[in-house]
Motif scaffolding. Structure first.
Motif, PDB file in Angstrom:
ATOM      1  N   UNK A  24       0.817  -1.205   0.000  1.00  0.00           N
ATOM      2  CA  UNK A  24       0.000   0.000   0.000  1.00  0.00           C
ATOM      3  C   UNK A  24       0.853   1.257   0.000  1.00  0.00           C
ATOM      4  N   UNK A  25       2.152   1.101   0.248  1.00  0.00           N
ATOM      5  CA  UNK A  25       3.041   2.254   0.236  1.00  0.00           C
ATOM      6  C   UNK A  25       3.522   2.596  -1.166  1.00  0.00           C
ATOM      7  N   UNK A  64       1.956   9.462   6.262  1.00  0.00           N
ATOM      8  CA  UNK A  64       0.700  10.032   5.790  1.00  0.00           C
ATOM      9  C   UNK A  64       0.911  11.351   5.058  1.00  0.00           C
ATOM     10  N   UNK A  65       1.920  12.109   5.462  1.00  0.00           N
ATOM     11  CA  UNK A  65       2.116  13.433   4.870  1.00  0.00           C
ATOM     12  C   UNK A  65       3.351  13.580   4.019  1.00  0.00           C
ATOM     13  N   UNK A 115      10.371  14.927  -3.829  1.00  0.00           N
ATOM     14  CA  UNK A 115       9.795  14.751  -2.497  1.00  0.00           C
ATOM     15  C   UNK A 115       8.351  15.240  -2.544  1.00  0.00           C
ATOM     16  N   UNK A 116       7.430  14.439  -1.996  1.00  0.00           N
ATOM     17  CA  UNK A 116       6.003  14.780  -1.971  1.00  0.00           C
ATOM     18  C   UNK A 116       5.578  15.189  -0.562  1.00  0.00           C
ATOM     19  N   UNK A 117       5.007  16.372  -0.434  1.00  0.00           N
ATOM     20  CA  UNK A 117       4.511  16.857   0.845  1.00  0.00           C
ATOM     21  C   UNK A 117       3.001  17.079   0.731  1.00  0.00           C
ATOM     22  N   UNK A 118       2.230  16.383   1.532  1.00  0.00           N
ATOM     23  CA  UNK A 118       0.778  16.540   1.500  1.00  0.00           C
ATOM     24  C   UNK A 118       0.382  17.913   2.032  1.00  0.00           C
ATOM     25  N   UNK A 121      -4.213  17.296   2.884  1.00  0.00           N
ATOM     26  CA  UNK A 121      -4.903  16.093   2.447  1.00  0.00           C
ATOM     27  C   UNK A 121      -3.959  15.294   1.563  1.00  0.00           C
ATOM     28  N   UNK A 122      -4.002  13.967   1.632  1.00  0.00           N
ATOM     29  CA  UNK A 122      -3.125  13.167   0.759  1.00  0.00           C
ATOM     30  C   UNK A 122      -3.478  13.291  -0.723  1.00  0.00           C
TER      31      UNK A 122
END
Length: 205
Positions: A24-25, A64-65, A115-118, A121-122
């Protein structure tokens, strides 16, 4: 430079393949869309010109974030020279004599590492990171194109990613850090640096 680039591509794909696709990751997908690019430098017309990009991505959501995302993207961009381009480089070296607008088309194979930063909300992510690119073909450029353009480019990427249940939408700005000009026999030419705006839509698997 090109050998190093393709070695990085193979290692990246191998690394992603070792992680179970059922995790799921980890999420894979395809994307494509408009590539509005230009060469920022003396002798080139200002303004972005329409091209396209196509590719795939692998996204690892560490928390999550926060997560990371790697992509393999083919992009095509086009620019035009100005009337004073002959002062920079001999226009007779353009391949196609019928190319009256002196269009230059450059195709790159790129690996963005983001790099992904929420953002609360995801579903909505801020993306930042470097991009490593290799010049893979060039139409209507120069005879002896290897003497006119460097084979590699390093850029910075910043943008937004909207993750819907299946569809993803992205918008990003790419600014080149590398002088892609390889012409050494003309003085006072300044730097040639790539810039692009990419607007994309894709499918998350």
């Amino acid at each position: 430079m090109k050998k190093l680039f393709f070695a990085m591509a193979v290692l990246s794909v191998t690394a992603f393949s070792t992680v179970s696709a059922q995790s799921k990751f980890l999420r894979f997908g395809l994307k494509g869309g408009a590539n509005l690019g230009k060469l920022d430098g003396k002798g080139y017309k200002d303004g972005f010109n329409l091209g396209y990009h196509l590719g795939g991505f692998a996204q690892i959501n560490l928390t999550k974030g926060f997560g990371v995302q790697g992509e393999l993207i083919f992009s095509s961009t086009q620019t035009k020279t100005t009337d004073d381009f002959g002062q920079i480089y001999n226009p007779d070296n353009l391949n196609d004599p019928s190319n009256e607008n002196k269009k230059i088309k450059l195709n790159y194979l790129s690996i963005p590492l983001l790099a992904n930063f929420s953002l609360g909300t995801p579903r909505i992510k801020l993306q930042v990171g470097p991009q490593f690119s290799a010049l893979v073909s060039n139409k209507n450029v120069f005879k002896g194109a290897d003497d006119a353009f460097n084979g590699g480019d390093i850029s910075g990427v910043a943008g937004l990613w909207i993750q819907l249940p299946i569809v993803n939408i992205s918008a990003r700005y790419i600014v080149g850090f590398t002088d892609v000009r390889s012409v050494q026999d003309v003085s006072n030419t300044g730097n040639w640096k790539n810039q692009a705006i990419q607007l994309g839509v894709g499918v998350t698997l």
